[in-house]
Design a protein around this motif. Structure first.
Motif: not given
Length: 307
Positions: A60-65, A91-103
């Motif tokens: 879990d959360e392996h790809w996040l920074r 590399i959008p995957h380094v950002i949590p999905h919920k934050n990408r949705v908000l963005l």
């Protein structure tokens, strides 16, 4: 060639390497060998990331920074900072999905304000009105929406439901039915009975039907489907459309990559065929003894053909 735990270590290093190259500003000014190195490492990273998406091997959360705060990224995007844009591109995957949705929702809101699609004290957005018969919802929706311009599609669309005699439905809030209309349209176009899309065996995921050409205007229908899905995403309407991963790879353009392998995508179309095909690699005897042929049956409108 590698054990799964080795792939975890390798992908962690590559993820950090690419992130640092972007965030430290190296990629912005990169030329020659440095740029080649970046694209090479990024390609390898995405092969591992996409493999993890198909069949998970990383924790879990392996790809996040964890050292990248979403608020900092949002601020840099507002200031049009190049490194923030490159991060989202590569590399959008380094950002949590919920934050990408908000963005994304924030970007949509800003665009609507820029296009004058938001109600203000001094102006009202243009409203497009369409009239839909429930018995011919797909046909009426297709005819009235397919010709709309891009900006009009992004604007306010009001739906009025009528019966077959074109008499207004009683007791219906006409301002609140666009979401219902969109959900019903999407349900209809993805119904395998329409034969615009088919479902895979087993997990029943959607992909375009090979015999969709039976519809005279099938290419226009596919374009209409795309517009409806785009409108749903733009308005933040969640629809249940489980696409097969091999089809999503095509939509995302992954098949243009030198790293793309159609064999990797085969399990999402026919897992049994993939299993049988790959078992040949490990067969110790004489392959000719198996009497294999490359053939398949195709059901076209109830008629089964052998190829």
């Amino acid at each position: 060639s590698f054990k799964l735990e080795e792939l975890v270590t390798i992908s962690s290093f590559l993820n950090s390497f690419v992130f640092k190259m972007i965030w430290d500003g190296i990629v912005e000014n990169a030329r020659g060998e440095t740029l080649e190195l970046f694209h090479s490492v990024h390609g390898w990273l995405m092969v591992l990331y996409e493999r993890d998406c198909r069949r998970r091997f990383a924790p879990d959360e392996h790809w996040l920074r964890k050292d990248l705060k979403p608020s900092v990224l949002f601020q840099e995007l507002d200031k049009d900072k190049k490194r923030a844009q490159l991060l989202l591109q590569y590399i959008p995957h380094v950002i949590p999905h919920k934050n990408r949705v908000l963005l994304f929702r924030n970007m949509v809101t800003k665009e609507k304000e820029k296009l004058g699609l938001v109600e203000t004290s001094s102006a009202s957005p243009h409203v497009t009105h369409i009239t839909i018969r429930r018995s011919r919802m797909l046909e009426d929706g297709y005819e009235q929406l397919r010709q709309l311009s891009q900006n009009t599609m992004k604007g306010v669309i009001r739906v009025k439901f009528v019966n077959d005699l074109r008499v207004d439905e009683a007791g219906i809030d006409q301002d609140g039915v666009f979401k219902e209309f969109l959900e019903e349209i999407i349900k209809k176009v993805f119904d395998p009975e329409l034969n615009l899309f088919k479902t895979t065996s087993g997990d029943e995921r959607l992909y375009p039907s090979p015999t969709s050409y039976i519809h005279e205007n099938y290419l226009q229908l596919f374009e209409f489907v795309g517009k409806m899905l785009g409108k749903a995403v733009y308005e933040g309407i969640v629809v249940d459309v489980p696409f097969a991963s091999f089809f999503l790879s095509q939509l995302l353009g992954h098949h243009h990559s030198v790293f793309y392998s159609s064999v990797d995508e085969l399990p999402s179309l026919d897992s049994e065929f993939y299993k049988n095909l790959t078992s040949i690699k490990r067969y110790d005897g004489d392959i000719s003894d198996l009497g294999l042929t490359l053939s398949y049956d195709e059901d076209v409108m109830g008629q089964v053909g052998f190829h």
